[in-house]
Design a protein around this motif. Sequence first.
Motif, PDB file in Angstrom:
ATOM      1  N   GLU A 184      -4.943   6.740  -9.460  1.00  0.00           N
ATOM      2  CA  GLU A 184      -5.151   6.745 -10.909  1.00  0.00           C
ATOM      3  C   GLU A 184      -4.324   7.813 -11.620  1.00  0.00           C
ATOM      4  O   GLU A 184      -4.050   7.694 -12.811  1.00  0.00           O
ATOM      5  CB  GLU A 184      -6.638   6.935 -11.223  1.00  0.00           C
ATOM      6  N   ALA A 222      -5.924  10.147  -4.974  1.00  0.00           N
ATOM      7  CA  ALA A 222      -6.114   9.315  -3.779  1.00  0.00           C
ATOM      8  C   ALA A 222      -6.363   7.860  -4.162  1.00  0.00           C
ATOM      9  O   ALA A 222      -5.988   6.943  -3.426  1.00  0.00           O
ATOM     10  CB  ALA A 222      -7.277   9.857  -2.951  1.00  0.00           C
ATOM     11  N   LYS A 223      -6.991   7.638  -5.336  1.00  0.00           N
ATOM     12  CA  LYS A 223      -7.246   6.274  -5.812  1.00  0.00           C
ATOM     13  C   LYS A 223      -6.032   5.695  -6.537  1.00  0.00           C
ATOM     14  O   LYS A 223      -6.054   4.537  -6.958  1.00  0.00           O
ATOM     15  CB  LYS A 223      -8.439   6.278  -6.769  1.00  0.00           C
ATOM     16  N   ASP A 259      -9.188  13.440  -5.901  1.00  0.00           N
ATOM     17  CA  ASP A 259      -9.864  12.152  -5.710  1.00  0.00           C
ATOM     18  C   ASP A 259      -9.198  11.073  -6.567  1.00  0.00           C
ATOM     19  O   ASP A 259      -8.992   9.936  -6.097  1.00  0.00           O
ATOM     20  CB  ASP A 259     -11.350  12.262  -6.088  1.00  0.00           C
ATOM     21  N   LEU A 260      -8.853  11.408  -7.797  1.00  0.00           N
ATOM     22  CA  LEU A 260      -8.176  10.449  -8.676  1.00  0.00           C
ATOM     23  C   LEU A 260      -6.799  10.088  -8.135  1.00  0.00           C
ATOM     24  O   LEU A 260      -6.359   8.929  -8.205  1.00  0.00           O
ATOM     25  CB  LEU A 260      -8.045  11.026 -10.091  1.00  0.00           C
ATOM     26  N   ASN A 318       0.812  -1.219   0.000  1.00  0.00           N
ATOM     27  CA  ASN A 318       0.000   0.000   0.000  1.00  0.00           C
ATOM     28  C   ASN A 318       0.846   1.270   0.000  1.00  0.00           C
ATOM     29  O   ASN A 318       0.320   2.364   0.179  1.00  0.00           O
ATOM     30  CB  ASN A 318      -0.931  -0.003   1.223  1.00  0.00           C
TER      31      ASN A 318
END
Length: 341
Positions: A327, A324-325, A321-322, A119
């Motif tokens: 991407e 954080a994912k 948000d992207l 992670n």
Amino acid sequence: MIRKGKAVTDANKLTGPEKAAVVLLALGEEHITIWENLDDEEIKEISQAMAGLGTVSSSVVEDLLVEFVSGMSAAGALMGSFEQTQRLLGAFLPPEKVETLMEEIRGPAGRTMWDKLGNVNEAVLANYLKNEYPQTVAVVLSKVKSDHAARVLAALPEDFALECVTRMLRMEPVQREILDKIEQTLRTEFMSNLARTSKRDSHEAMAEIFNSFDRQTEARFLAALEERSRESAERIRALMFVFEDLSKLDPGGVQTLLRAVEKDQLALGLKGASDALREMFFSNMSERAAKIMREDMESMGPVRLRDVDQAQMSMVQVAKDLAAKGEIMLAGAGGDDELIY
């Protein structure tokens, strides 16, 4: 009002502060830390109610505790935080043990060391591993998932990565004590430092708040803060991720963002963008899509600055948000090599 003589036998007749007073009395001194989460006015109000309760029947206490627990389960009402956890652990553990546990908690999620490594962003992990022996890196990469190992190898210097691949191809079963030693080194040298550097300070939180201001409010607050503390203002400015920072996206990141952003928000946001940033977005569209977007922007005519700010803030939030994912990867405003994950 002080209740004398008769016991309280009906929970419905109690006020909110009186109910809170009963629950806190029932929990007792062992849970005194709950009071730390109350403000001065709440403490005063509940204390006054507590002093005037008199006798409360056991059935009322039971009803209120059931109501209290039911309310929590319905609303998910317990709010935990690093600070609250650290304070509670400190009540029965030595400081050095608390710090070790908190570093583990702040670090990446996972039950085992190898789960945790899985992670960790590949760029961060590669930056650490590039200074290790190729054989050590080979062992580490053989223990994480293959897709993550592939991303880490791609982020390492090419010659070093090829050396690690060669070692992995020749690798024999690793002795348990060697594996334990590598795991311990990762825990003490890498994970603990990663946890320390991921601690969130007040300037980071404030930078996020400033990111949500419109342009005029942001400028006004930063100017006022500079007069009181130039250092704080500069730190907040450096930590802020603003619309123009999207210029640091790589082509793949731009295209991912373009797919995620609503077209009307994109047109409005680009209307107020610099020429360079606008062209960067257009260059990552097809010729036809770029032509249509330009026409849409021209047909808008004059637009309110407030609407442009809102559209740009929306695009920045989508980008975060992207990121954080996992991407896309955003280069932070604080420096060319700083990353936001």
